[in-house]
Scaffold this motif. Structure first.
Motif, PDB file in Angstrom:
ATOM      1  N   PRO A  28     -91.725 -39.133   4.089  1.00 55.54           N
ATOM      2  CA  PRO A  28     -90.860 -38.011   4.462  1.00 55.54           C
ATOM      3  C   PRO A  28     -91.298 -37.258   5.710  1.00 55.54           C
ATOM      4  O   PRO A  28     -90.549 -36.417   6.215  1.00 55.54           O
ATOM      5  CB  PRO A  28     -90.929 -37.104   3.217  1.00 55.54           C
ATOM      6  CG  PRO A  28     -91.191 -38.033   2.095  1.00 55.54           C
ATOM      7  CD  PRO A  28     -92.131 -39.059   2.681  1.00 55.54           C
ATOM      8  N   GLY A  29     -92.489 -37.533   6.208  1.00 58.72           N
ATOM      9  CA  GLY A  29     -92.830 -37.036   7.532  1.00 58.72           C
ATOM     10  C   GLY A  29     -93.927 -35.992   7.608  1.00 58.72           C
ATOM     11  O   GLY A  29     -94.627 -35.688   6.637  1.00 58.72           O
ATOM     12  N   TYR A  30     -94.006 -35.457   8.784  1.00 59.06           N
ATOM     13  CA  TYR A  30     -95.006 -34.472   9.215  1.00 59.06           C
ATOM     14  C   TYR A  30     -94.497 -33.098   8.779  1.00 59.06           C
ATOM     15  O   TYR A  30     -93.942 -32.344   9.564  1.00 59.06           O
ATOM     16  CB  TYR A  30     -95.096 -34.618  10.733  1.00 59.06           C
ATOM     17  CG  TYR A  30     -96.016 -33.741  11.521  1.00 59.06           C
ATOM     18  CD1 TYR A  30     -97.392 -33.911  11.476  1.00 59.06           C
ATOM     19  CD2 TYR A  30     -95.493 -32.789  12.406  1.00 59.06           C
ATOM     20  CE1 TYR A  30     -98.223 -33.137  12.271  1.00 59.06           C
ATOM     21  CE2 TYR A  30     -96.316 -32.027  13.211  1.00 59.06           C
ATOM     22  CZ  TYR A  30     -97.679 -32.188  13.138  1.00 59.06           C
ATOM     23  OH  TYR A  30     -98.499 -31.429  13.938  1.00 59.06           O
ATOM     24  N   ARG A  45     -93.115 -39.885  18.741  1.00 58.26           N
ATOM     25  CA  ARG A  45     -92.479 -40.623  19.844  1.00 58.26           C
ATOM     26  C   ARG A  45     -90.967 -40.704  19.674  1.00 58.26           C
ATOM     27  O   ARG A  45     -90.215 -40.548  20.630  1.00 58.26           O
ATOM     28  CB  ARG A  45     -93.063 -42.035  19.953  1.00 58.26           C
ATOM     29  CG  ARG A  45     -94.551 -42.072  20.267  1.00 58.26           C
ATOM     30  CD  ARG A  45     -95.080 -43.476  20.020  1.00 58.26           C
ATOM     31  NE  ARG A  45     -96.516 -43.607  20.238  1.00 58.26           N
ATOM     32  CZ  ARG A  45     -97.430 -43.289  19.333  1.00 58.26           C
ATOM     33  NH1 ARG A  45     -97.065 -42.795  18.163  1.00 58.26           N
ATOM     34  NH2 ARG A  45     -98.715 -43.457  19.600  1.00 58.26           N
ATOM     35  N   GLU A  46     -90.534 -40.972  18.443  1.00 54.72           N
ATOM     36  CA  GLU A  46     -89.108 -41.140  18.194  1.00 54.72           C
ATOM     37  C   GLU A  46     -88.353 -39.817  18.128  1.00 54.72           C
ATOM     38  O   GLU A  46     -87.162 -39.758  18.481  1.00 54.72           O
ATOM     39  CB  GLU A  46     -88.883 -41.899  16.875  1.00 54.72           C
ATOM     40  CG  GLU A  46     -89.254 -43.368  16.915  1.00 54.72           C
ATOM     41  CD  GLU A  46     -90.730 -43.618  16.735  1.00 54.72           C
ATOM     42  OE1 GLU A  46     -91.157 -44.778  16.880  1.00 54.72           O
ATOM     43  OE2 GLU A  46     -91.484 -42.649  16.449  1.00 54.72           O
ATOM     44  N   ALA A  81     -88.428 -32.592  16.220  1.00 56.46           N
ATOM     45  CA  ALA A  81     -87.350 -32.647  15.231  1.00 56.46           C
ATOM     46  C   ALA A  81     -87.838 -32.177  13.873  1.00 56.46           C
ATOM     47  O   ALA A  81     -89.036 -32.207  13.570  1.00 56.46           O
ATOM     48  CB  ALA A  81     -86.815 -34.068  15.123  1.00 56.46           C
ATOM     49  N   ALA A  82     -86.895 -31.743  13.027  1.00 62.16           N
ATOM     50  CA  ALA A  82     -87.221 -31.405  11.649  1.00 62.16           C
ATOM     51  C   ALA A  82     -87.753 -32.647  10.945  1.00 62.16           C
ATOM     52  O   ALA A  82     -87.333 -33.770  11.252  1.00 62.16           O
ATOM     53  CB  ALA A  82     -85.987 -30.876  10.934  1.00 62.16           C
ATOM     54  N   PRO A  83     -88.672 -32.477   9.988  1.00 67.28           N
ATOM     55  CA  PRO A  83     -89.269 -33.651   9.334  1.00 67.28           C
ATOM     56  C   PRO A  83     -88.257 -34.631   8.757  1.00 67.28           C
ATOM     57  O   PRO A  83     -88.408 -35.848   8.913  1.00 67.28           O
ATOM     58  CB  PRO A  83     -90.139 -33.025   8.238  1.00 67.28           C
ATOM     59  CG  PRO A  83     -90.511 -31.689   8.776  1.00 67.28           C
ATOM     60  CD  PRO A  83     -89.315 -31.231   9.537  1.00 67.28           C
ATOM     61  N   ASP A  84     -87.213 -34.148   8.092  1.00 66.41           N
ATOM     62  CA  ASP A  84     -86.220 -35.052   7.502  1.00 66.41           C
ATOM     63  C   ASP A  84     -85.510 -35.866   8.565  1.00 66.41           C
ATOM     64  O   ASP A  84     -85.258 -37.068   8.398  1.00 66.41           O
ATOM     65  CB  ASP A  84     -85.200 -34.267   6.687  1.00 66.41           C
ATOM     66  CG  ASP A  84     -85.767 -33.732   5.379  1.00 66.41           C
ATOM     67  OD1 ASP A  84     -86.875 -34.166   4.992  1.00 66.41           O
ATOM     68  OD2 ASP A  84     -85.113 -32.877   4.753  1.00 66.41           O
ATOM     69  N   ASP A  85     -85.169 -35.223   9.678  1.00 67.92           N
ATOM     70  CA  ASP A  85     -84.468 -35.931  10.756  1.00 67.92           C
ATOM     71  C   ASP A  85     -85.376 -36.956  11.416  1.00 67.92           C
ATOM     72  O   ASP A  85     -84.946 -38.067  11.736  1.00 67.92           O
ATOM     73  CB  ASP A  85     -83.962 -34.929  11.805  1.00 67.92           C
ATOM     74  CG  ASP A  85     -82.887 -34.007  11.267  1.00 67.92           C
ATOM     75  OD1 ASP A  85     -82.223 -34.386  10.275  1.00 67.92           O
ATOM     76  OD2 ASP A  85     -82.715 -32.903  11.827  1.00 67.92           O
ATOM     77  N   ALA A  86     -86.632 -36.577  11.615  1.00 67.38           N
ATOM     78  CA  ALA A  86     -87.575 -37.508  12.228  1.00 67.38           C
ATOM     79  C   ALA A  86     -87.803 -38.713  11.322  1.00 67.38           C
ATOM     80  O   ALA A  86     -87.841 -39.859  11.779  1.00 67.38           O
ATOM     81  CB  ALA A  86     -88.901 -36.790  12.506  1.00 67.38           C
ATOM     82  N   ALA A  87     -87.953 -38.460  10.026  1.00 66.87           N
ATOM     83  CA  ALA A  87     -88.167 -39.556   9.078  1.00 66.87           C
ATOM     84  C   ALA A  87     -86.982 -40.502   9.048  1.00 66.87           C
ATOM     85  O   ALA A  87     -87.141 -41.733   8.997  1.00 66.87           O
ATOM     86  CB  ALA A  87     -88.445 -38.995   7.686  1.00 66.87           C
ATOM     87  N   ALA A  88     -85.773 -39.954   9.078  1.00 67.43           N
ATOM     88  CA  ALA A  88     -84.572 -40.802   9.081  1.00 67.43           C
ATOM     89  C   ALA A  88     -84.504 -41.660  10.332  1.00 67.43           C
ATOM     90  O   ALA A  88     -84.137 -42.847  10.268  1.00 67.43           O
ATOM     91  CB  ALA A  88     -83.328 -39.924   8.965  1.00 67.43           C
TER      92      ALA A  88
END
Length: 243
Positions: free
Chosen positions: A39-41, A67-68, A72-79
């Protein structure tokens, strides 16, 4: 302690964001690379980083999704990263190696670095310990170390059992008896292979606990397992990372 965002050099010389927490005493002290879950950072991972600083360790969590999706919010970055197939193993090793180097370069470091990860981060902690020179590694319910992942899991999550001969340090594994990824038969296979190879390891499986039993903000939280798990982690790091 003090905590905040820093920039570190990760895989391929890339500059990436990371979250650092350090005690205010002068050291010497061991260090921990906290590898965030799929789920991310996120806020819960940063809380774990601060917990280690309270316990006397310098701790650093690299943002594997920087990098990607910088900022971004963690949920958006994870997606975004899931859609691309996940974090490549080679890049993960490079980012954790960069985090370890950053920690070793801090004032007060005793040069000893361990890793810890939860869920996908548990798999990544094992991967890092088989690819880098570390002093301790903790795998909290890391799946797909032994078994193949189901179709809905990012393609980067491939089994790692073939790397077990390269394990560079003692490994602590904390698992739930009710978990399916990894299920008890998977962790038993890993333990048997480490035993065969003569690799130091210590595994604990908690009855009544499933995946994410450390997560205080989820229904999966199991207080007794989590409290004992933290005691196991701190004892393990006290043996292998303390000055």
């Amino acid at each position: 302690m003090q905590a905040g965002s820093v920039t570190i050099t990760g895989h391929g010389g890339d500059e990436i964001e990371a979250y650092l927490a350090t005690p205010l005493d002068g050291g010497p002290r061991g260090s921990v690379v906290v590898i965030h879950h799929m789920p991310g950072y996120d806020a819960s991972t940063k809380e774990i980083v601060r917990r280690f600083a309270v316990e006397g360790y310098a701790a650093l969590c690299p943002n594997l999704y920087h990098r990607e999706a910088p900022g971004a919010a963690p949920d958006d970055a994870a997606a975004a990263v899931r859609a691309l197939g996940g974090v490549p193993d080679e890049r993960l090793v490079g980012d954790v190696g960069g985090a370890a180097a950053h920690l070793r370069g801090l004032d007060g470091s005793n040069g000893k670095v361990g890793t810890i990860g939860y869920c996908s981060g548990g798999r990544h902690s094992f991967l890092a310990a088989c690819s880098l020179e570390l002093q301790a590694a903790v795998d909290c319910y890391g799946a797909f170390v032994v078994n193949d992942p189901p179709p809905n899991i990012p393609k980067a999550m491939q089994p790692l059992l073939h790397l077990a001969p390269e394990l560079s340090c003692p490994l602590l594994g904390l698992f739930g008896a009710d978990d399916k990824f990894p299920a008890p038969d998977e962790t038993a296979k890993l333990a048997a292979e480490l035993e065969r190879l003569g690799k130091p390891h210590e595994f604990h499986t908690y009855d009544g606990a499933g995946h994410s039993f450390f997560s205080v903000d989820r229904p999966s939280y199991r207080p007794e397992a989590a409290v004992d798990g933290w005691q196991q982690i701190l004892s393990f790091y006290g043996t292998h990372l303390a000055s």
